[in-house]
Each structure stands twice: as C-alpha cells, then as structure tokens.
Design an enzyme around this catalytic site. Structure first.
Site, PDB file in Angstrom:
ATOM      1  N   GLU A   1       0.850  -1.189   0.000  1.00 64.08           N
ATOM      2  CA  GLU A   1       0.000   0.000   0.000  1.00 64.08           C
ATOM      3  C   GLU A   1       0.885   1.238   0.000  1.00 64.08           C
ATOM      4  O   GLU A   1       1.749   1.407   0.862  1.00 64.08           O
ATOM      5  CB  GLU A   1      -0.923   0.014   1.215  1.00 64.08           C
ATOM      6  CG  GLU A   1      -1.741   1.272   1.393  1.00 64.08           C
ATOM      7  CD  GLU A   1      -2.542   1.648   0.144  1.00 64.08           C
ATOM      8  OE1 GLU A   1      -2.382   2.787  -0.338  1.00 64.08           O
ATOM      9  OE2 GLU A   1      -3.315   0.801  -0.344  1.00 64.08           O
TER      10      GLU A   1
ATOM     11  N   HIS B   1     -45.202  -2.466   9.853  1.00 61.66           N
ATOM     12  CA  HIS B   1     -45.786  -1.129   9.679  1.00 61.66           C
ATOM     13  C   HIS B   1     -45.501  -0.286  10.924  1.00 61.66           C
ATOM     14  O   HIS B   1     -45.551  -0.803  12.043  1.00 61.66           O
ATOM     15  CB  HIS B   1     -47.298  -1.264   9.484  1.00 61.66           C
ATOM     16  CG  HIS B   1     -48.034   0.045   9.482  1.00 61.66           C
ATOM     17  ND1 HIS B   1     -48.075   0.870   8.371  1.00 61.66           N
ATOM     18  CD2 HIS B   1     -48.732   0.684  10.459  1.00 61.66           C
ATOM     19  CE1 HIS B   1     -48.792   1.950   8.668  1.00 61.66           C
ATOM     20  NE2 HIS B   1     -49.198   1.863   9.925  1.00 61.66           N
TER      21      HIS B   1
ATOM     22  N   MET C   1      -4.388   5.146   3.734  1.00 61.26           N
ATOM     23  CA  MET C   1      -5.379   4.478   2.895  1.00 61.26           C
ATOM     24  C   MET C   1      -5.542   3.000   3.242  1.00 61.26           C
ATOM     25  O   MET C   1      -6.111   2.240   2.452  1.00 61.26           O
ATOM     26  CB  MET C   1      -5.016   4.640   1.425  1.00 61.26           C
ATOM     27  CG  MET C   1      -5.205   6.054   0.899  1.00 61.26           C
ATOM     28  SD  MET C   1      -6.937   6.588   0.900  1.00 61.26           S
ATOM     29  CE  MET C   1      -7.585   5.596  -0.437  1.00 61.26           C
ATOM     30  N   TYR C   2      -5.056   2.583   4.412  1.00 58.63           N
ATOM     31  CA  TYR C   2      -5.309   1.207   4.821  1.00 58.63           C
ATOM     32  C   TYR C   2      -6.824   0.979   4.869  1.00 58.63           C
ATOM     33  O   TYR C   2      -7.554   1.701   5.541  1.00 58.63           O
ATOM     34  CB  TYR C   2      -4.729   0.918   6.200  1.00 58.63           C
ATOM     35  CG  TYR C   2      -3.237   1.033   6.315  1.00 58.63           C
ATOM     36  CD1 TYR C   2      -2.385   0.523   5.332  1.00 58.63           C
ATOM     37  CD2 TYR C   2      -2.650   1.643   7.421  1.00 58.63           C
ATOM     38  CE1 TYR C   2      -1.012   0.636   5.451  1.00 58.63           C
ATOM     39  CE2 TYR C   2      -1.273   1.749   7.555  1.00 58.63           C
ATOM     40  CZ  TYR C   2      -0.463   1.241   6.566  1.00 58.63           C
ATOM     41  OH  TYR C   2       0.906   1.353   6.683  1.00 58.63           O
ATOM     42  N   GLY C   3      -7.298  -0.019   4.181  1.00 55.33           N
ATOM     43  CA  GLY C   3      -8.732  -0.272   4.105  1.00 55.33           C
ATOM     44  C   GLY C   3      -9.340   0.193   2.804  1.00 55.33           C
ATOM     45  O   GLY C   3     -10.456  -0.193   2.459  1.00 55.33           O
ATOM     46  N   GLY C   4      -8.635   1.075   2.068  1.00 60.33           N
ATOM     47  CA  GLY C   4      -9.094   1.490   0.764  1.00 60.33           C
ATOM     48  C   GLY C   4      -9.882   2.786   0.737  1.00 60.33           C
ATOM     49  O   GLY C   4     -10.059   3.463   1.754  1.00 60.33           O
ATOM     50  N   THR C   5     -10.363   3.126  -0.454  1.00 63.32           N
ATOM     51  CA  THR C   5     -11.081   4.377  -0.692  1.00 63.32           C
ATOM     52  C   THR C   5     -12.315   4.504   0.185  1.00 63.32           C
ATOM     53  O   THR C   5     -12.565   5.550   0.783  1.00 63.32           O
ATOM     54  CB  THR C   5     -11.482   4.473  -2.176  1.00 63.32           C
ATOM     55  OG1 THR C   5     -10.302   4.546  -2.981  1.00 63.32           O
ATOM     56  CG2 THR C   5     -12.338   5.706  -2.436  1.00 63.32           C
ATOM     57  N   CYS C   6     -13.101   3.444   0.256  1.00 64.69           N
ATOM     58  CA  CYS C   6     -14.384   3.510   0.953  1.00 64.69           C
ATOM     59  C   CYS C   6     -14.222   3.988   2.384  1.00 64.69           C
ATOM     60  O   CYS C   6     -14.917   4.903   2.833  1.00 64.69           O
ATOM     61  CB  CYS C   6     -15.052   2.139   0.923  1.00 64.69           C
ATOM     62  SG  CYS C   6     -16.564   2.055   1.894  1.00 64.69           S
TER      63      CYS C   6
END
Length: 479
Positions: free
Chosen positions: A33, A466, A38-43
């Site tokens: 990486e 409901h 950014m460990y874990g990525g963009t999300c």
C-alpha cells in the site's frame, strides 16, 4: 528479493479481503500500500464511510437551519472531527486485522512491475526492495479525474470530493463543477450544513443515466434545499474560489445564445467530474498487462489480465465503482484459487484459457443496485424506462408519490417518487427508482427480487411490518 505465495497491490476492499482469505489458508502474502492513510481502501478513508458520516451530521444540521452562522460553522467543524475519528478507527482496525497475521507482510510503498511476477516496492524514504510471486493481484482503485480546467492545480480553493471532506471551515459559497452522483451528494450535504451551493454542468441534460422524470424530481428536491443549477456552462477557468464560464443558463430557462462570459464568485470549488483508474506508477507494460480504451486494466470475465497469473479487481479493472462490487470481484477471483490450480489465471501464451463453467463471472453481474445519499436518497436497481424502450421490451410503468407512504408522513419527508418498470405478460420486475427516505435500504430488497425472478405481484402481496418504507411496495406494485 523476497518470495511470497501471493502479492496483493492495494489495500482496498477486494485486495484486503483476498489477502485475509489467502492467509487463512496458510499462504504467505505481501500486501503493498503506497499511502499509510489508505489502509482499508477508498471507501473507509476518502469515500463511502467519511461522506456518509458527514451526510448523517448534515441531516442533523438541517434540523437547526435557523442557527447563527457561527453555530453552523461550529457544527460543521465538529462533524469533520467526528468523520476523522471514525475513519481513523476503521483504518487502524483494517491494518491490524492483516498486519498482525504471521503470514501477511504489509509493505508501505509504491509498487511497479519489473517483470511478470516481480514487483519493485519504493518506500516513502526512497529505499526499495523487490518481491516476487507466481500470482499477483492488482487492486489500486481510482482517483478523482482532472478535467484540465486552467486554475485547478495548486489552487487552495479548488477541491476534490476527497480533499473537501478534510477541511475544517464550512465554505459560505460552494461551487460544484460537475453534476454527477458524487456532486449531487455533496450539493445536498453542504446545502444542509448551510453553504450556498451552485452546480455548474457543461451539458444540458441533468443526470442522463436516470429517466427524465426521476432526474427532474431529484433536481426539484435539491432546489428545495436551496441548490442552484446552471446548465450548459462552458467552464474556462477557476480563479481562487471563483469560476469563469461562458454561456450557461439557470435550469428551466432558455440558453444564452450569445455565449457571454460570466464569473461565479465563491469561496470553494468542488471539481466532481468522475474518477479514473490508478495505473500511472505500476509500469504494467513490464508485465505484459494491457489497458482498455478507458484507461482501466484489461480483464476478462474472470478478472484475469493479459498477463498470466495476474488478476485485477475493483475500480482499476473497470468494475462498477462501488465497494460492494469490489467485494464481488474478490468472490470471482477467490473461486478460481480455491480449485487449487496455481495457473488458473491463464496460459503462458497469453490466451485466456478455458474457465470452469460453474464459475461466477462479471458478465453475470447484470443488476448492481446503487444509492445516492442525498437528503432524500435515491435507490436504483435494474433497468430504467428508457433502457427498456431501447431494448424493445413490452412493459408498463408503475409510479406513485413518496407522500403516499405513511412512514414518509411520519418522518415528515414527503418529497420524491417511486417508479417501477414491469414486463408485460410475465409481470417480471425490470427495474425500480426509489426517491424516498430509506431508499438505500429498500432498494436491496427489490434488487434481490429482480435477481430471483420475483414478480410485481409477489412484492405486492408480501406482508411487511408497519410503519416502514418498504411497505410502499404493496401499493406501488399493486397499481
């Protein structure tokens, strides 16, 4: 040079999940990486999680719209602080979940191919090392596109969706360049926080991927939040927080035929003109990996690249730019590795090879639902009315206002509509657009129904609790 059973380039959803899966099977993995943030990525870091944290804070801010400017600024700063807390927490958990495993080495640095199966990693301090493996998996994601407008580079008032979320000061006047889905989320969010928001769009058609009635309803809701739209704007320069453009006209008004130049004054400019794959530093040619015309890594339906034993997953492979699509890419790749064939990625002569006919492929992924997290969210699954028409299908349209749903009245969020496209004869559900509270939840139920071949009558006759938003499906599909 260190040898591993697998090299994973990129700590995104598919990459990190694959690394963990291989480690559980006793495989040694190098997970590379380039950015420790950014460990874990963009999300987790600059995408879904931080933006949805701010969306939640913005919803609370909207309930205090009469606050002073100072109070709104404080509320926004607190929201940014909370966003940082959440992303930092999740980033750390993602890192330790893999780095603490005996068979996974998390390597900080920029990866580039030296040859097939050999990767050079250049660390932040300038030192480097080589790692090798028979199997390599690329999951480097995407980054905001640069539309090439003069005045963006080096401009402290020009932001991407990633960088704007890290600013502590709420912009009083925010201009959005681009009217796509990311832009609409940010327009709604910042309008809720109290910014004056203007959207400049080069084209004349707002949200062209949506049916015109749905797009018009979305624009109306955003305009109700105070967002102003200028269509047909030819943007020529960004100067500080100001945007210079020619032509352009407010939505709903005639175009300016003279093409006069205008200057829109502002404090911040968000450039949201799409995202492009992260491939620049990979030196893919050294491994024999080809790109598509759109700049993504070329893959087949099993996500195999043009190089033997190299796969690409997620945004960099041109997959739908959603973290859940990246997770599905992991599933497509993992099923190949579970056969125990180390050469499942292809053959040495560059041909695709013959896949197992039972394997899932990207071509089978025809219904990927998505949501746009505005103040009134949009949930979409299946095909639109326009797509059904172009395909020559026989169908009918069902539509009802969100205000007809009891739960919407309870929530006091009655704007929007529900729309479904249903095939004549079979009663098969072809697609839905849900512009209503909790649409991002309900759309998954309808997406499942589409994939399982359920009919409109099946959903119309279901018993729902409901009051909930999904009981609107009783009325929508009974029309």
């Amino acid at each position: 040079m260190t040898s591993y059973d697998a090299i994973v380039i990129g700590f995104g959803k598919a990459g990190k999940t694959l690394a963990g899966s291989l480690a559980k099977r006793g495989r040694t993995v190098a997970l590379i990486e380039r950015d420790a943030d950014m460990y874990g990525g963009t999300c987790i870091n600059v995408g879904c999680i931080p933006s949805k944290s701010l969306v939640g804070s913005a919803a609370e801010a909207a309930r205090h719209a009469d606050e002073s400017v100072e109070a709104k600024a404080e509320r926004y700063a607190a929201a940014i602080a909370e966003k940082r807390r959440v992303t930092s927490l999740l980033r750390g958990k993602n890192y330790h979940k893999l780095a603490d495993l005996d068979t996974v080495d998390v390597i900080d640095g920029t990866a580039s191919f030296v040859a097939p199966g050999t990767v050079l990693v250049t660390r932040p301090d300038g030192t480097s090392e080589r790692v090798c493996s028979r199997q390599v998996f690329v999951n480097t994601g995407a980054r905001p596109s640069d539309p090439g407008i003069p005045g963006i580079e080096g401009n402290p008032h020009a932001y991407t969706s990633e960088t704007l979320m890290d600013e502590d000061v709420l912009p009083s006047r925010l201009t959005l360049v681009g009217a796509g889905y990311i832009g609409m989320e940010f327009a709604s969010m910042y309008a809720s926080f109290g910014s004056t928001v203007t959207v400049l769009q080069q084209g004349e058609t707002f949200l062209p991927r949506e049916d015109a009635d749905v797009a018009e309803a979305i624009r109306g809701l955003l305009e109700g939040q105070g967002v102003r739209f200028v269509l047909g704007a030819d943007i020529t320069a960004i100067e500080g927080g100001n945007v210079r453009y020619r032509g352009g006209h407010p939505a709903g008004e005639e175009a300016d035929e003279a093409g006069r130049e205008h200057v829109l004054a502002g404090d911040a400019v968000l450039v949201a003109t799409g995202r492009r794959p992260n491939v620049a530093d990979l030196d893919l040619a050294a491994a024999g990996i080809q790109l598509t015309e759109r700049g993504a890594i070329k893959v087949d339906g099993l996500l195999r690249t043009t190089a033997p034993d190299v796969w690409a997953m997620g945004d960099v492979a041109g997959s739908p730019q959603f973290t859940y699509a990246s997770l599905d890419d992991f599933r497509i790749v993992a099923q190949q590795l579970q056969t125990g064939d180390p050469l499942a990625a292809g053959t040495t002569d560059g041909s695709w090879g013959t896949p197992d006919t039972s394997w899932r492929t990207t071509s089978q992924r025809t219904n990927v639902p998505y949501s746009v997290f505005m103040a009134t969210p949009l949930g979409r699954a299946g095909i639109t009315e326009a797509q059904a028409s172009r395909a020559g299908l026989d169908f009918h349209v069902l539509k009802m206002p969100t205000a007809a749903v009891p739960k919407a009245q309870v929530l006091r969020q009655t704007g929007g509509l529900l729309k479904a496209v249903v095939e004549d004869g079979t009663d098969r559900i072809l697609g839905v657009a849900l512009l209503m509270p909790e649409a991002h939840e309900v759309v998954n139920l309808v997406s499942l129904a589409i994939d399982q071949g359920l009919t409109a009558g099946d959903l119309a006759s279901r018993i729902y609790t409901h009051p909930v938003m999904c009981e609107a499906l009783n009325d929508l599909f009974a029309l």
